[in-house]
Design a protein around this motif. Structure first.
Motif, mmCIF file in Angstrom:
data_model
loop_
_atom_site.group_PDB
_atom_site.id
_atom_site.type_symbol
_atom_site.label_atom_id
_atom_site.label_comp_id
_atom_site.label_asym_id
_atom_site.label_seq_id
_atom_site.Cartn_x
_atom_site.Cartn_y
_atom_site.Cartn_z
ATOM 1 N N UNK A 110 1.024 -1.228 -0.025
ATOM 2 C CA UNK A 110 0.098 0.004 0.118
ATOM 3 C C UNK A 110 0.787 1.287 0.005
ATOM 4 N N UNK A 111 0.232 2.248 -0.499
ATOM 5 C CA UNK A 111 1.078 3.535 -0.684
ATOM 6 C C UNK A 111 0.944 4.420 0.358
ATOM 7 N N UNK A 112 1.975 4.875 0.992
ATOM 8 C CA UNK A 112 1.723 5.842 2.118
ATOM 9 C C UNK A 112 2.653 6.998 2.087
ATOM 10 N N UNK A 113 2.425 7.905 3.006
ATOM 11 C CA UNK A 113 3.505 9.051 3.169
ATOM 12 C C UNK A 113 4.747 8.716 3.687
ATOM 13 N N UNK A 114 5.878 9.129 2.983
ATOM 14 C CA UNK A 114 7.117 8.935 3.730
ATOM 15 C C UNK A 114 7.219 9.688 4.963
ATOM 16 N N UNK A 115 7.998 9.081 5.886
ATOM 17 C CA UNK A 115 8.509 9.658 7.219
ATOM 18 C C UNK A 115 9.185 10.976 6.992
ATOM 19 N N UNK A 116 8.642 11.903 7.739
ATOM 20 C CA UNK A 116 9.360 13.291 7.589
ATOM 21 C C UNK A 116 9.921 13.766 9.026
ATOM 22 N N UNK A 117 11.024 14.402 8.986
ATOM 23 C CA UNK A 117 11.553 14.888 10.170
ATOM 24 C C UNK A 117 11.617 16.409 9.746
ATOM 25 N N UNK A 133 14.191 12.141 6.418
ATOM 26 C CA UNK A 133 15.184 11.794 7.424
ATOM 27 C C UNK A 133 16.416 11.137 6.653
ATOM 28 N N UNK A 134 17.626 11.414 7.231
ATOM 29 C CA UNK A 134 19.064 10.949 6.413
ATOM 30 C C UNK A 134 19.009 11.533 5.277
ATOM 31 N N UNK A 135 18.646 12.732 5.012
ATOM 32 C CA UNK A 135 18.744 13.263 3.476
ATOM 33 C C UNK A 135 19.138 14.769 3.816
ATOM 34 N N UNK A 136 19.746 15.340 2.584
ATOM 35 C CA UNK A 136 20.122 16.843 2.888
ATOM 36 C C UNK A 136 19.037 17.710 2.903
ATOM 37 N N UNK A 137 18.930 18.953 3.694
ATOM 38 C CA UNK A 137 17.697 19.521 3.772
ATOM 39 C C UNK A 137 17.565 20.324 2.648
#
Length: 59
Positions: free
Chosen positions: A21-28, A39-43
């Protein structure tokens, strides 16, 4: 080719399909600028990752 001996029930098929199922990715929140990012990505707004400037963002 082998054939299934019995019909698989709906609940068993649904258990397999539940991970697709498709869901929203986690955001930080960026600790530097407060923008929402992955998360774990360049802003994308300030260009920092782990308190180091990775990208030069022109304002």
């Amino acid at each position: 080719m082998a054939q299934p001996k019995r019909k698989s029930c709906h609940s068993r098929a649904a258990k397999r399909a539940t991970h697709k199922k498709a869901s929203m990715p986690a955001m930080s929140k960026c600790p530097r600028c407060g923008a929402v990012k992955l998360p774990h990505a360049i802003c994308p707004s300030c260009g920092y990752y782990n308190d180091k400037e990775i990208l030069k963002i022109e304002e």
